[in-house]
Design a protein around this motif. Structure first.
Motif, short mmCIF file in Angstrom:
data_model
loop_
_atom_site.label_atom_id
_atom_site.label_comp_id
_atom_site.label_asym_id
_atom_site.label_seq_id
_atom_site.Cartn_x
_atom_site.Cartn_y
_atom_site.Cartn_z
N SER A 187 0.81 -1.22 0.00
CA SER A 187 0.00 0.00 0.00
C SER A 187 0.85 1.27 0.00
O SER A 187 0.31 2.38 0.02
CB SER A 187 -0.95 0.02 1.20
OG SER A 187 -2.05 -0.83 1.00
N LEU A 223 -5.27 -2.50 -4.97
CA LEU A 223 -5.15 -3.25 -3.72
C LEU A 223 -5.52 -2.37 -2.52
O LEU A 223 -6.18 -2.83 -1.59
CB LEU A 223 -3.73 -3.80 -3.57
CG LEU A 223 -3.45 -4.63 -2.32
CD1 LEU A 223 -2.54 -5.80 -2.64
CD2 LEU A 223 -2.82 -3.78 -1.22
N TRP A 257 -9.21 -2.33 -2.05
CA TRP A 257 -9.75 -3.57 -1.48
C TRP A 257 -9.47 -3.64 0.02
O TRP A 257 -10.32 -4.10 0.78
CB TRP A 257 -9.16 -4.77 -2.20
CG TRP A 257 -9.47 -4.77 -3.67
CD1 TRP A 257 -10.58 -4.24 -4.27
CD2 TRP A 257 -8.65 -5.28 -4.72
NE1 TRP A 257 -10.50 -4.40 -5.64
CE2 TRP A 257 -9.33 -5.04 -5.95
CE3 TRP A 257 -7.42 -5.92 -4.77
CZ2 TRP A 257 -8.82 -5.42 -7.18
CZ3 TRP A 257 -6.90 -6.31 -6.00
CH2 TRP A 257 -7.59 -6.05 -7.19
N ASN A 280 -12.63 -9.75 -1.78
CA ASN A 280 -11.54 -8.78 -1.62
C ASN A 280 -10.29 -9.44 -1.06
O ASN A 280 -9.17 -9.12 -1.48
CB ASN A 280 -11.99 -7.62 -0.73
CG ASN A 280 -12.85 -6.61 -1.46
OD1 ASN A 280 -12.77 -6.49 -2.68
ND2 ASN A 280 -13.67 -5.88 -0.73
N ARG A 316 -8.74 -11.24 -3.94
CA ARG A 316 -8.05 -10.31 -4.84
C ARG A 316 -6.69 -9.91 -4.29
O ARG A 316 -5.71 -9.83 -5.04
CB ARG A 316 -8.91 -9.05 -5.04
CG ARG A 316 -10.12 -9.25 -5.93
CD ARG A 316 -11.06 -8.07 -5.80
NE ARG A 316 -12.10 -8.06 -6.81
CZ ARG A 316 -13.19 -7.34 -6.75
NH1 ARG A 316 -13.40 -6.55 -5.70
NH2 ARG A 316 -14.08 -7.37 -7.71
N ILE A 317 -6.64 -9.65 -2.99
CA ILE A 317 -5.36 -9.30 -2.37
C ILE A 317 -4.38 -10.46 -2.50
O ILE A 317 -3.20 -10.27 -2.80
CB ILE A 317 -5.57 -8.90 -0.90
CG1 ILE A 317 -6.34 -7.58 -0.82
CG2 ILE A 317 -4.24 -8.77 -0.16
CD1 ILE A 317 -6.84 -7.23 0.56
N VAL A 353 -2.99 -10.44 -6.05
CA VAL A 353 -1.96 -9.41 -6.26
C VAL A 353 -0.64 -9.82 -5.60
O VAL A 353 0.44 -9.69 -6.19
CB VAL A 353 -2.43 -8.05 -5.71
CG1 VAL A 353 -1.29 -7.05 -5.70
CG2 VAL A 353 -3.59 -7.51 -6.54
N GLY A 374 -0.66 -6.27 2.63
CA GLY A 374 -1.57 -5.35 1.97
C GLY A 374 -1.50 -3.97 2.59
O GLY A 374 -1.63 -2.95 1.90
#
Length: 234
Positions: free
Chosen positions: A6, A12, A15, A34, A37-38, A41, A186
């Motif tokens: 981040s 990201l 999310w 979510n 998805r993280i 990534v 994240g």
């Protein structure tokens, strides 16, 4: 090594923001997606560090010299909260092996707790690349104990840790106990409570994923996994 994904804004970050949002957390499918998805990534970012080889690929019109992973990682996760993040990693490392560890906090009357490991299932880990996923890296105690147990099953050549949200204290503990690990986060928070919860964090990830709380009391009741099609990879 600690990598905070981040630090540079991307999707990201959006999310992670939704994971934290109390209004969004009631949408369990969105919360789970979510986290997936993280995981996707993080898998993509980890893949950039893994060894590749050049292979000849036959196309309809000729031969292409292509790059592909020279080996597949072992994807390990801590049950039950790690399932969605694990699914995201598995979506990208779809030829990888899997390992599952059941770890929980055994609380004492004085408010302290210790980590108990009840179950572990893993392939041979000797000379393998291992990615351990846990959405909340709080005290780091469960991750460290999990990795210690995994090392009893073999000697990995690389260890990566994937977390949606981590806190500074937990990161310091993990890097001290497992200095060879690369930690992918994240986001990173500064605070942790006396009970071991990250602040501002997002609350209890496992609760938002698969536990319903009855309004009449404070107990938690697990949802049957048969009602969660997104987790049927188990």
């Amino acid at each position: 090594m600690i990598i905070n994904l981040s630090e540079n804004h991307s999707l990201l970050s959006n999310w992670v923001s939704e994971l934290r949002d109390v209004e969004v957390q009631n949408d369990r499918m969105r919360f789970r997606r979510n986290l997936e998805r993280i995981g996707e990534v993080i898998a993509y970012e980890i893949s950039k560090t893994l060894p590749f080889e050049i292979v000849e690929t036959q196309t309809p019109l000729g031969i292409s010299n292509s790059k592909k992973l020279s080996e597949q990682p072992v994807l390990a996760t801590i049950l039950r909260a790690g399932l969605a993040l694990h699914q995201g990693l598995l979506s990208y490392f779809d030829k990888g092996d899997n390992a599952f560890i059941s770890a929980y906090r055994k609380h004492h009357k004085d408010g302290s707790f210790e980590i108990e490991i009840e179950y572990i299932s893993t392939p041979d880990l000797d000379n393998r690349i291992v990615i351990v996923s846990d959405p909340m890296l709080a005290t780091g105690a469960s991750l460290v104990k999990t990795i210690q147990y995994l090392k009893n099953e073999g000697n990995p050549k690389e260890i990566h840790i994937a977390a949606a949200i981590a806190c500074v204290d937990g990161l310091e503990y993990v890097t001290r106990e497992v200095p060879e690990a690369t930690i992918w986060c994240g986001d990173i928070d500064e605070e942790i409570t006396a009970k071991g919860y990250i602040v501002p964090g997002l609350g209890d990830a496992a609760t938002w994923l698969m536990v319903v709380k009855r309004k009449t009391d404070s107990k938690s009741y697990p949802i049957s996994l048969s009602n969660l099609p997104g987790l049927l990879f188990l």
